[in-house]
Design a protein around this motif. Structure first.
Motif, PDB file in Angstrom:
ATOM      1  N   UNK A 214       0.830  -1.218   0.000  1.00 54.76           N
ATOM      2  CA  UNK A 214       0.000   0.000   0.000  1.00 54.76           C
ATOM      3  C   UNK A 214       0.856   1.257   0.000  1.00 54.76           C
ATOM      4  N   UNK A 215       1.956   1.218   0.757  1.00 55.27           N
ATOM      5  CA  UNK A 215       2.869   2.365   0.781  1.00 55.27           C
ATOM      6  C   UNK A 215       3.514   2.553  -0.588  1.00 55.27           C
ATOM      7  N   UNK A 216       3.964   1.465  -1.189  1.00 54.64           N
ATOM      8  CA  UNK A 216       4.604   1.553  -2.511  1.00 54.64           C
ATOM      9  C   UNK A 216       3.643   2.127  -3.544  1.00 54.64           C
ATOM     10  N   UNK A 217       2.358   1.829  -3.400  1.00 54.26           N
ATOM     11  CA  UNK A 217       1.374   2.276  -4.390  1.00 54.26           C
ATOM     12  C   UNK A 217       1.179   3.792  -4.390  1.00 54.26           C
ATOM     13  N   UNK A 218       1.651   4.470  -3.334  1.00 53.42           N
ATOM     14  CA  UNK A 218       1.473   5.928  -3.251  1.00 53.42           C
ATOM     15  C   UNK A 218       2.604   6.702  -3.906  1.00 53.42           C
ATOM     16  N   UNK A 219       3.659   6.021  -4.324  1.00 49.64           N
ATOM     17  CA  UNK A 219       4.801   6.700  -4.948  1.00 49.64           C
ATOM     18  C   UNK A 219       4.500   7.019  -6.407  1.00 49.64           C
ATOM     19  N   UNK A 220       5.041   8.147  -6.862  1.00 50.14           N
ATOM     20  CA  UNK A 220       4.927   8.483  -8.283  1.00 50.14           C
ATOM     21  C   UNK A 220       6.298   8.510  -8.942  1.00 50.14           C
ATOM     22  N   UNK A 221       7.270   7.828  -8.310  1.00 55.80           N
ATOM     23  CA  UNK A 221       8.603   7.696  -8.903  1.00 55.80           C
ATOM     24  C   UNK A 221       8.805   6.241  -9.306  1.00 55.80           C
ATOM     25  N   UNK A 222       9.814   5.999 -10.116  1.00 54.43           N
ATOM     26  CA  UNK A 222      10.160   4.637 -10.507  1.00 54.43           C
ATOM     27  C   UNK A 222      10.887   3.951  -9.346  1.00 54.43           C
ATOM     28  N   UNK A 223      10.377   2.814  -8.931  1.00 54.09           N
ATOM     29  CA  UNK A 223      11.046   2.081  -7.864  1.00 54.09           C
ATOM     30  C   UNK A 223      10.905   0.581  -8.084  1.00 54.09           C
ATOM     31  N   UNK A 224      11.844  -0.141  -7.463  1.00 54.78           N
ATOM     32  CA  UNK A 224      11.827  -1.608  -7.546  1.00 54.78           C
ATOM     33  C   UNK A 224      11.971  -2.178  -6.144  1.00 54.78           C
ATOM     34  N   UNK A 225      11.150  -3.170  -5.825  1.00 56.12           N
ATOM     35  CA  UNK A 225      11.251  -3.895  -4.572  1.00 56.12           C
ATOM     36  C   UNK A 225      11.648  -5.328  -4.871  1.00 56.12           C
ATOM     37  N   UNK A 226      12.801  -5.748  -4.356  1.00 49.23           N
ATOM     38  CA  UNK A 226      13.239  -7.137  -4.484  1.00 49.23           C
ATOM     39  C   UNK A 226      12.820  -7.896  -3.241  1.00 49.23           C
ATOM     40  N   UNK A 227      12.007  -8.930  -3.425  1.00 51.21           N
ATOM     41  CA  UNK A 227      11.457  -9.700  -2.313  1.00 51.21           C
ATOM     42  C   UNK A 227      12.111 -11.075  -2.268  1.00 51.21           C
ATOM     43  N   UNK A 228      12.751 -11.377  -1.119  1.00 55.26           N
ATOM     44  CA  UNK A 228      13.374 -12.684  -0.905  1.00 55.26           C
ATOM     45  C   UNK A 228      12.629 -13.393   0.221  1.00 55.26           C
ATOM     46  N   UNK A 229      11.951 -14.482  -0.116  1.00 54.59           N
ATOM     47  CA  UNK A 229      11.237 -15.231   0.895  1.00 54.59           C
ATOM     48  C   UNK A 229       9.991 -15.897   0.344  1.00 54.59           C
ATOM     49  N   UNK A 230       9.501 -16.850   1.089  1.00 58.98           N
ATOM     50  CA  UNK A 230       8.249 -17.535   0.774  1.00 58.98           C
ATOM     51  C   UNK A 230       7.423 -17.604   2.047  1.00 58.98           C
ATOM     52  N   UNK A 231       6.194 -18.092   1.925  1.00 60.68           N
ATOM     53  CA  UNK A 231       5.376 -18.206   3.117  1.00 60.68           C
ATOM     54  C   UNK A 231       3.933 -18.529   2.787  1.00 60.68           C
ATOM     55  N   UNK A 232       3.115 -18.692   3.819  1.00 59.88           N
ATOM     56  CA  UNK A 232       1.737 -19.155   3.618  1.00 59.88           C
ATOM     57  C   UNK A 232       0.853 -18.171   2.866  1.00 59.88           C
ATOM     58  N   UNK A 233       1.218 -16.880   2.847  1.00 53.59           N
ATOM     59  CA  UNK A 233       0.378 -15.881   2.186  1.00 53.59           C
ATOM     60  C   UNK A 233       0.941 -15.435   0.832  1.00 53.59           C
ATOM     61  N   UNK A 234       1.816 -16.248   0.275  1.00 53.54           N
ATOM     62  CA  UNK A 234       2.516 -15.876  -0.951  1.00 53.54           C
ATOM     63  C   UNK A 234       1.552 -15.569  -2.099  1.00 53.54           C
ATOM     64  N   UNK A 235       0.588 -16.436  -2.342  1.00 54.99           N
ATOM     65  CA  UNK A 235      -0.328 -16.239  -3.467  1.00 54.99           C
ATOM     66  C   UNK A 235      -1.173 -14.988  -3.289  1.00 54.99           C
ATOM     67  N   UNK A 236      -1.674 -14.783  -2.082  1.00 51.40           N
ATOM     68  CA  UNK A 236      -2.503 -13.606  -1.814  1.00 51.40           C
ATOM     69  C   UNK A 236      -1.699 -12.331  -2.006  1.00 51.40           C
ATOM     70  N   UNK A 237      -0.467 -12.323  -1.506  1.00 45.76           N
ATOM     71  CA  UNK A 237       0.382 -11.134  -1.605  1.00 45.76           C
ATOM     72  C   UNK A 237       0.717 -10.831  -3.066  1.00 45.76           C
ATOM     73  N   UNK A 238       0.994 -11.857  -3.853  1.00 47.03           N
ATOM     74  CA  UNK A 238       1.253 -11.660  -5.284  1.00 47.03           C
ATOM     75  C   UNK A 238       0.036 -11.029  -5.961  1.00 47.03           C
ATOM     76  N   UNK A 239      -1.129 -11.520  -5.615  1.00 46.14           N
ATOM     77  CA  UNK A 239      -2.359 -11.015  -6.220  1.00 46.14           C
ATOM     78  C   UNK A 239      -2.586  -9.553  -5.858  1.00 46.14           C
ATOM     79  N   UNK A 240      -2.375  -9.196  -4.588  1.00 48.07           N
ATOM     80  CA  UNK A 240      -2.558  -7.809  -4.145  1.00 48.07           C
ATOM     81  C   UNK A 240      -1.551  -6.891  -4.829  1.00 48.07           C
ATOM     82  N   UNK A 241      -0.328  -7.374  -5.007  1.00 50.88           N
ATOM     83  CA  UNK A 241       0.697  -6.560  -5.676  1.00 50.88           C
ATOM     84  C   UNK A 241       0.269  -6.217  -7.103  1.00 50.88           C
TER      85      UNK A 241
END
Length: 370
Positions: A214-241
């Motif tokens: 949600x915080x990333x969605x408020x930026x109007x600049x070019x940015x990249x987030x590198x995510x390292x990890x897995x977990x039980x909410x992986x599919x949901x988080x991918x969908x929200x992204x």
């Protein structure tokens, strides 16, 4: 003439071990610390575990541990019986429990079987947020006072112990072990893209990753987030992204990695929006490589680690606008251009400092003068 000194024996009842994580890092450090193993014999009783490759890889790191016992019982009753039998026969001077239930069991065995060991708690999460149905704050209030002493990995946990009525004299803050890294993560090259990193489980109830998106969605600049990890909410988080982020905010999903830091050459900061922690290793690992951090001031740990403007920014929990401001500030490459200075902010945790804190705490519990 031979010395009459006898190595003290420490038995650790671990709780769940999955092979990767902060608790495993701490146990592995103890198991390979030659200085501590000169004066202590460690028994590690893995009371709960998942039988997978990660667990066996972890066990292989415990080079100096004298004895490792693994209870493979699935049934909780038989598991408790196994712990009871172990405690009845052990000759340990100290029994450390990493879960409140093990504190209760160790204290009762000590009382009814006239055992001489000291019972010590060593909780690795905020007492108010420890995962697991048997680890409620009510259980903490009931069982932890049964211990003779307490090891705290953060000042926040120490304060929570005091809150439930435990004397500060019986609490030793030892933090977690950390090595200063020779490798350095350097500032991002001036290519117009802000680069951030997240390292941890994809478990939203604790890590609040959707809040970060949600915080990333408020930026109007070019940015990249590198995510390292897995977990039980992986599919949901991918969908929200996919729903929240446009083309300017790009997420790269790397999955779980044995050593994600080897894959990071340049970045502006590591981000942590957790609702609770214990003493977050991901912040320590980041800063020890010179990478600044932006983190919520969640219970517990970040307040002990982050020095505003020196190794990152500590943000009031839940304040998305201030978190965004911290991310913007940390992209000031002049502010954090000297990554060695960032590393230096954790000098109080590096090297022999942890060894001395652990040894001093155990000797104090046993009434031994250093």
């Amino acid at each position: 003439m031979k010395s009459s000194y006898r190595k003290k024996k420490i038995a650790i009842l671990t709780g769940r071990i999955m092979g990767k994580g902060g608790t495993e890092t701490v146990l592995s450090t103890l198991g390979n610390n030659s200085e501590l193993n000169k004066i202590f014999d460690f028994d590690i009783f893995i009371t709960e575990h998942l039988s997978n490759k990660d667990l066996f890889d972890f066990l292989n790191t415990l080079k100096l541990v004298r004895k490792i016992k693994i209870d493979k019982s699935v049934n909780r009753i038989w598991r408790n019986i196994s712990i009871v039998l172990y405690l009845i026969i052990t000759q340990a001077d100290i029994v450390i429990g990493m879960k409140p239930r093990y504190i209760q069991i160790a204290a009762k065995i000590k009382k009814y079987f006239n055992k001489r060991y000291k019972v010590v708690s060593w909780i690795h999460f905020s007492l108010k947020h420890m995962p697991g149905s048997g680890n409620s704050f009510e259980k903490m209030q009931l069982f932890l006072p049964m211990a003779d002493a307490h090891l705290a990995i953060s000042s926040g946990i120490a304060n929570e112990l005091i809150e439930i009525g435990i004397s500060s004299e019986n609490i030793s803050i030892i933090y977690n072990p950390l090595s200063r890294q020779e490798s350095t993560i350097y500032p991002v090259k001036q290519d117009g893209i802000a680069r951030f990193v997240y390292v941890g489980r994809l478990y939203d109830e604790q890590k609040n990753i959707i809040g970060l998106l949600n915080i990333l969605s408020t930026f109007d600049i070019n940015l990249q987030l590198d995510v390292f990890g897995t977990g039980p909410d992986e599919k949901v988080i991918h969908k929200v992204a996919k729903q929240l982020l446009d083309k300017k905010s790009h997420v790269v999903w790397h999955g779980w990695s044995q050593n994600p830091w080897e894959q990071i050459d340049n970045a502006d900061a590591l981000l942590l929006t957790s609702n609770y922690e214990g003493f977050p290793m991901t912040l320590l690992e980041s800063i020890s490589r010179g990478l600044p951090v932006v983190s919520y001031d969640c219970p517990t740990g970040p307040e002990d680690i982050i020095k505003n403007g020196e190794n990152g920014y500590l943000i009031p929990i839940g304040s998305q606008e201030k978190f965004k401001d911290g991310m913007t500030k940390v992209t000031n490459h002049q502010k954090f251009s000297d990554r060695e200075n960032v590393k230096n902010t954790l000098d109080f945790l590096y090297g022999d400092a942890y060894t001395e804190r652990f040894k001093s705490a155990i000797h104090n519990i046993l009434g031994i003068l250093d």
